[in-house]
Write a protein that holds these residues in place. Structure first.
Motif, PDB file in Angstrom:
ATOM      1  N   GLU A  69       1.037   7.566 -18.793  1.00 17.18           N
ATOM      2  CA  GLU A  69       0.893   6.239 -19.387  1.00 17.18           C
ATOM      3  C   GLU A  69       1.072   5.145 -18.329  1.00 17.18           C
ATOM      4  N   GLN A  70       2.037   5.306 -17.452  1.00 13.22           N
ATOM      5  CA  GLN A  70       2.238   4.329 -16.383  1.00 13.22           C
ATOM      6  C   GLN A  70       1.310   4.579 -15.196  1.00 13.22           C
ATOM      7  N   LEU A  71       0.854   5.809 -15.053  1.00 11.94           N
ATOM      8  CA  LEU A  71       0.015   6.179 -13.922  1.00 11.94           C
ATOM      9  C   LEU A  71      -1.285   5.388 -13.886  1.00 11.94           C
ATOM     10  N   GLU A  72      -1.879   5.170 -15.028  1.00 14.19           N
ATOM     11  CA  GLU A  72      -3.155   4.447 -15.068  1.00 14.19           C
ATOM     12  C   GLU A  72      -3.018   3.060 -14.430  1.00 14.19           C
ATOM     13  N   THR A  73      -1.998   2.330 -14.819  1.00 15.12           N
ATOM     14  CA  THR A  73      -1.775   0.994 -14.248  1.00 15.12           C
ATOM     15  C   THR A  73      -1.521   1.072 -12.753  1.00 15.12           C
ATOM     16  N   HIS A  74      -0.730   2.041 -12.334  1.00 11.94           N
ATOM     17  CA  HIS A  74      -0.357   2.111 -10.921  1.00 11.94           C
ATOM     18  C   HIS A  74      -1.476   2.639 -10.037  1.00 11.94           C
ATOM     19  N   ILE A  75      -2.379   3.443 -10.566  1.00 13.12           N
ATOM     20  CA  ILE A  75      -3.556   3.821  -9.774  1.00 13.12           C
ATOM     21  C   ILE A  75      -4.415   2.578  -9.547  1.00 13.12           C
ATOM     22  N   GLY A  76      -4.590   1.777 -10.581  1.00 12.65           N
ATOM     23  CA  GLY A  76      -5.331   0.522 -10.412  1.00 12.65           C
ATOM     24  C   GLY A  76      -4.665  -0.388  -9.400  1.00 12.65           C
ATOM     25  N   ARG A  77      -3.355  -0.497  -9.475  1.00 11.81           N
ATOM     26  CA  ARG A  77      -2.606  -1.324  -8.517  1.00 11.81           C
ATOM     27  C   ARG A  77      -2.755  -0.760  -7.103  1.00 11.81           C
ATOM     28  N   ALA A  78      -2.722   0.573  -6.986  1.00  8.03           N
ATOM     29  CA  ALA A  78      -2.886   1.201  -5.670  1.00  8.03           C
ATOM     30  C   ALA A  78      -4.254   0.857  -5.077  1.00  8.03           C
ATOM     31  N   LEU A  79      -5.292   0.924  -5.884  1.00  6.60           N
ATOM     32  CA  LEU A  79      -6.630   0.550  -5.402  1.00  6.60           C
ATOM     33  C   LEU A  79      -6.631  -0.912  -4.947  1.00  6.60           C
ATOM     34  N   ASP A  80      -5.990  -1.780  -5.726  1.00  2.00           N
ATOM     35  CA  ASP A  80      -5.911  -3.193  -5.354  1.00  2.00           C
ATOM     36  C   ASP A  80      -5.117  -3.394  -4.065  1.00  2.00           C
ATOM     37  N   GLY A 101      -0.924  17.830 -11.761  1.00  2.00           N
ATOM     38  CA  GLY A 101      -2.064  17.504 -10.904  1.00  2.00           C
ATOM     39  C   GLY A 101      -3.332  17.268 -11.706  1.00  2.00           C
ATOM     40  N   MET A 102      -3.587  18.127 -12.677  1.00  2.00           N
ATOM     41  CA  MET A 102      -4.789  17.959 -13.498  1.00  2.00           C
ATOM     42  C   MET A 102      -4.720  16.688 -14.339  1.00  2.00           C
ATOM     43  N   THR A 103      -3.545  16.380 -14.854  1.00  2.00           N
ATOM     44  CA  THR A 103      -3.397  15.136 -15.611  1.00  2.00           C
ATOM     45  C   THR A 103      -3.579  13.938 -14.687  1.00  2.00           C
ATOM     46  N   GLY A 104      -3.028  14.007 -13.492  1.00  2.00           N
ATOM     47  CA  GLY A 104      -3.229  12.936 -12.519  1.00  2.00           C
ATOM     48  C   GLY A 104      -4.699  12.747 -12.185  1.00  2.00           C
ATOM     49  N   ALA A 105      -5.423  13.850 -12.043  1.00  2.00           N
ATOM     50  CA  ALA A 105      -6.860  13.765 -11.757  1.00  2.00           C
ATOM     51  C   ALA A 105      -7.618  13.150 -12.929  1.00  2.00           C
ATOM     52  N   ARG A 106      -7.230  13.517 -14.145  1.00  2.00           N
ATOM     53  CA  ARG A 106      -7.882  12.958 -15.331  1.00  2.00           C
ATOM     54  C   ARG A 106      -7.639  11.450 -15.412  1.00  2.00           C
ATOM     55  N   VAL A 107      -6.404  11.030 -15.177  1.00  2.00           N
ATOM     56  CA  VAL A 107      -6.094   9.607 -15.231  1.00  2.00           C
ATOM     57  C   VAL A 107      -6.843   8.864 -14.127  1.00  2.00           C
ATOM     58  N   ARG A 111       0.839  -1.197   0.000  1.00  2.00           N
ATOM     59  CA  ARG A 111       0.000   0.000   0.000  1.00  2.00           C
ATOM     60  C   ARG A 111       0.881   1.258   0.000  1.00  2.00           C
ATOM     61  N   ASP A 112       1.891   1.275   0.876  1.00  2.00           N
ATOM     62  CA  ASP A 112       2.786   2.427   0.925  1.00  2.00           C
ATOM     63  C   ASP A 112       3.589   2.562  -0.367  1.00  2.00           C
ATOM     64  N   ARG A 113       4.054   1.448  -0.903  1.00  2.00           N
ATOM     65  CA  ARG A 113       4.792   1.495  -2.172  1.00  2.00           C
ATOM     66  C   ARG A 113       3.896   2.047  -3.281  1.00  2.00           C
ATOM     67  N   SER A 114       2.624   1.675  -3.267  1.00  2.00           N
ATOM     68  CA  SER A 114       1.695   2.204  -4.268  1.00  2.00           C
ATOM     69  C   SER A 114       1.519   3.705  -4.128  1.00  2.00           C
ATOM     70  N   LEU A 115       1.365   4.202  -2.907  1.00  2.00           N
ATOM     71  CA  LEU A 115       1.238   5.652  -2.703  1.00  2.00           C
ATOM     72  C   LEU A 115       2.473   6.379  -3.222  1.00  2.00           C
ATOM     73  N   ILE A 116       3.641   5.847  -2.908  1.00  2.00           N
ATOM     74  CA  ILE A 116       4.892   6.470  -3.347  1.00  2.00           C
ATOM     75  C   ILE A 116       4.987   6.441  -4.868  1.00  2.00           C
ATOM     76  N   THR A 117       4.657   5.316  -5.461  1.00  2.00           N
ATOM     77  CA  THR A 117       4.761   5.175  -6.914  1.00  2.00           C
ATOM     78  C   THR A 117       3.790   6.096  -7.630  1.00  2.00           C
ATOM     79  N   VAL A 118       2.549   6.148  -7.182  1.00  2.00           N
ATOM     80  CA  VAL A 118       1.571   7.043  -7.804  1.00  2.00           C
ATOM     81  C   VAL A 118       2.034   8.492  -7.662  1.00  2.00           C
ATOM     82  N   ALA A 119       2.535   8.858  -6.487  1.00  2.00           N
ATOM     83  CA  ALA A 119       3.025  10.225  -6.293  1.00  2.00           C
ATOM     84  C   ALA A 119       4.180  10.534  -7.244  1.00  2.00           C
ATOM     85  N   ALA A 120       5.108   9.613  -7.381  1.00  2.00           N
ATOM     86  CA  ALA A 120       6.247   9.832  -8.278  1.00  2.00           C
ATOM     87  C   ALA A 120       5.787   9.964  -9.727  1.00  2.00           C
ATOM     88  N   LEU A 121       4.831   9.150 -10.128  1.00  2.00           N
ATOM     89  CA  LEU A 121       4.354   9.193 -11.511  1.00  2.00           C
ATOM     90  C   LEU A 121       3.563  10.470 -11.801  1.00  2.00           C
TER      91      LEU A 121
END
Length: 109
Positions: free
Chosen positions: A58-69, A93-99, A41-51
């Motif tokens: 492009e990678q953010l979409e997969t990692h947001i899904g992984r974070a939810l999982d 931030g806006m792109t992150g919100a869109r993804v 869970r923490d690794r997912s938060l860090i990864t999503v923040a970094a992305l």
């Protein structure tokens, strides 16, 4: 070693860059993500923040899904994106919100 989930993105480039995919599955997900120092869970938060901060939608979409999982809530992802808009820039931030919206809508479908 944990079972590495399949990925359409990795499968698409497997023939072109098999070593890259092997490192992704063996080292990145097989070793790094399994280290005991942080929860998934923490690794997912860090990864999503970094992305979000490095503008990698492009990678953010997969990692947001992984974070939810991995137990990160939609509300936490929204807060993360909002917080980073001030530190990483409004467009990031806006792109992150869109993804995130796309990922949430796809999960609701």
């Amino acid at each position: 070693m944990a079972k590495i989930p399949t990925s359409a993105g990795r499968d698409r480039v497997r023939k072109t860059a098999p070593a890259l995919v092997a490192y992704t599955e063996g080292v990145l997900y097989g070793d790094l993500w399994e280290r005991p120092g942080l929860s998934k869970r923490d690794r997912s938060l860090i990864t999503v923040a970094a992305l979000v901060a490095t503008y990698r939608p492009e990678q953010l979409e997969t990692h947001i899904g992984r974070a939810l999982d991995n137990g990160v809530t939609r509300e936490e992802i929204a807060e993360l994106v909002t917080h980073l808009a001030f530190y990483a820039g409004w467009p990031a931030g806006m792109t992150g919100a869109r993804v995130a919206t796309t990922v949430f809508e796809n999960r609701d479908a």
